[in-house]
Scaffold this active site. Structure first.
Site, PDB file in Angstrom:
ATOM      1  N   HIS A  33       3.096  24.235  50.586  1.00 59.43           N
ATOM      2  CA  HIS A  33       4.270  24.060  49.900  1.00 59.43           C
ATOM      3  C   HIS A  33       5.264  25.353  49.944  1.00 59.43           C
ATOM      4  O   HIS A  33       4.632  26.555  49.894  1.00 59.43           O
ATOM      5  CB  HIS A  33       3.941  24.136  48.363  1.00 59.43           C
ATOM      6  CG  HIS A  33       5.003  24.031  47.365  1.00 59.43           C
ATOM      7  ND1 HIS A  33       5.831  22.949  47.230  1.00 59.43           N
ATOM      8  CD2 HIS A  33       5.656  25.061  46.538  1.00 59.43           C
ATOM      9  CE1 HIS A  33       6.893  23.151  46.496  1.00 59.43           C
ATOM     10  NE2 HIS A  33       6.773  24.311  45.954  1.00 59.43           N
ATOM     11  N   LYS A  91      13.322  29.040  45.488  1.00 54.32           N
ATOM     12  CA  LYS A  91      13.002  29.114  46.706  1.00 54.32           C
ATOM     13  C   LYS A  91      14.166  28.536  47.575  1.00 54.32           C
ATOM     14  O   LYS A  91      14.587  28.818  48.621  1.00 54.32           O
ATOM     15  CB  LYS A  91      11.780  28.422  47.039  1.00 54.32           C
ATOM     16  CG  LYS A  91      10.495  29.208  46.716  1.00 54.32           C
ATOM     17  CD  LYS A  91       9.165  28.545  46.955  1.00 54.32           C
ATOM     18  CE  LYS A  91       8.788  27.204  46.520  1.00 54.32           C
ATOM     19  NZ  LYS A  91       8.894  26.847  45.059  1.00 54.32           N
ATOM     20  N   ASP A 128      10.530  22.329  50.832  1.00 51.73           N
ATOM     21  CA  ASP A 128       9.547  21.798  50.012  1.00 51.73           C
ATOM     22  C   ASP A 128       8.074  21.537  50.722  1.00 51.73           C
ATOM     23  O   ASP A 128       7.035  22.163  49.973  1.00 51.73           O
ATOM     24  CB  ASP A 128      10.023  20.540  49.457  1.00 51.73           C
ATOM     25  CG  ASP A 128       9.177  19.829  48.222  1.00 51.73           C
ATOM     26  OD1 ASP A 128       8.972  20.562  47.250  1.00 51.73           O
ATOM     27  OD2 ASP A 128       8.741  18.774  48.200  1.00 51.73           O
ATOM     28  N   ARG A 167       6.220  49.675  46.853  1.00 54.34           N
ATOM     29  CA  ARG A 167       7.648  50.172  47.025  1.00 54.34           C
ATOM     30  C   ARG A 167       7.712  51.097  48.294  1.00 54.34           C
ATOM     31  O   ARG A 167       8.897  51.603  48.814  1.00 54.34           O
ATOM     32  CB  ARG A 167       7.841  51.193  45.941  1.00 54.34           C
ATOM     33  CG  ARG A 167       7.660  50.508  44.760  1.00 54.34           C
ATOM     34  CD  ARG A 167       7.954  51.176  43.301  1.00 54.34           C
ATOM     35  NE  ARG A 167       9.360  51.817  43.325  1.00 54.34           N
ATOM     36  CZ  ARG A 167       9.999  52.445  42.330  1.00 54.34           C
ATOM     37  NH1 ARG A 167       9.132  52.646  41.355  1.00 54.34           N
ATOM     38  NH2 ARG A 167      11.165  52.861  42.448  1.00 54.34           N
TER      39      ARG A 167
END
Length: 309
Positions: free
Chosen positions: A138, A159, A177, A243
């Protein structure tokens, strides 16, 4: 996936010299291709009749040195019921004895215009991709600067909307998808869309859009090598995200590991630009430039200078 001789003919635009519907419907079960030079000399140990048989200039020239009876005998032994087809490269003349043996043994005879090595490479590429075992995942697959980026995340996180923004920025949609992934060779992962979803993108509130119709052929690709996975996650104050770029997370698909980057999503954040930057940064690392290492080196130098002072 089942690959037939007709599918190979259509893909590589081969000429069918001999073969009816039944013969062209034969399944090709292996991506391996045989050039039957040794078999023409009478050596059949380890012969693999289930492979496609490719005749090039060397084999063709050798056949010309034989008598007609010997040529027929060679092909009668090479052609078996399980042999999908024989392909003659370079548009070379098809020997009558080959056609006779092919008709008697039920083997299609095909002819290609390209060189033997080019034809062999094209067939191997096509068969390896079509016969490889597939897994459906997916997500959305987008080609960013020639690199396949698999975007994953919870349903409704954005998405498809992010993929649409990337398409508007000049990148190309591969699949939305559902992404079918397969290992084409060792260490290489490829992705493509399900046939029913080809070039389609679902946007909540808008519906299904045809990306190729709206943005042109340059906005889509039928397949792409998957080199990076981006996982979109809801931003939580207590969640820790990388980060500095120290993360070495990976996911494994079809036995191939690819790097995975987690990106927090919150209101006002331009996720498509962040993904684009992540893809470029990954490519820079592949080329030997690591911004994290540069920062660490500068920090080390600064600490050393301050220590001396």
């Amino acid at each position: 996936m089942t690959v037939t001789v007709k599918m190979l003919v259509d893909k590589l635009k081969l000429k069918v010299v001999y073969g009816n519907e039944e013969l062209l419907a034969k399944a090709i079960t292996t991506a391996d291709i045989s050039r039957p030079g040794l078999e023409m000399a009478g050596y059949f140990d380890y012969y693999s009749p289930e492979r496609l048989q490719l005749v090039g200039m060397k084999e063709w020239t050798y056949l010309k040195t034989m008598t007609a009876n010997n040529r027929y005998s060679v092909f009668a032994n090479i052609f078996r019921e399980e042999t999908p087809a024989v392909i003659v490269a370079r548009g070379l003349e098809i020997p009558e004895e080959m056609l006779q043996a092919a008709k008697e043994n039920g083997v299609a005879v095909l002819q290609g215009r390209n060189s033997t090595s080019s034809l062999s490479g094209d067939m191997s590429w096509y068969l390896n991709s079509q016969l490889a075992e597939r897994t459906s995942v997916h997500g959305v697959l987008v080609d960013i600067y020639g690199m396949g980026v698999l975007i994953q995340g919870d349903s409704g996180i954005g998405k498809s909307e992010t993929a649409l923004e990337l398409v508007k920025r000049g990148h190309r949609l591969v699949a939305d998808d559902r992404v079918d992934v397969y290992a084409k060779d060792e260490g290489t992962l490829w992705g493509e869309p399900a046939e029913i979803l080809l070039h389609l993108l679902e946007i909540r509130g808008v519906g299904i859009i045809d990306v190729m119709s709206l943005y042109g052929a340059s906005a889509v690709r039928d397949s792409s090598q998957v080199q990076l996975c981006i996982c979109l996650e809801h931003f939580e104050n207590d969640e820790v995200f990388d980060r500095l770029g120290n993360s070495n997370e990976e996911i494994e698909l079809q036995g191939v590991k690819i790097p995975r980057i987690r990106i927090p999503v919150k209101t006002g954040r331009n996720v498509s630009v962040v993904i684009e930057a992540a893809a470029m940064n990954y490519r820079a690392k592949q080329m030997g430039y690591d911004a994290t290492k540069t920062f660490k080196d500068r920090l080390t130098d600064l600490i050393s200078k301050n220590g001396e002072d």
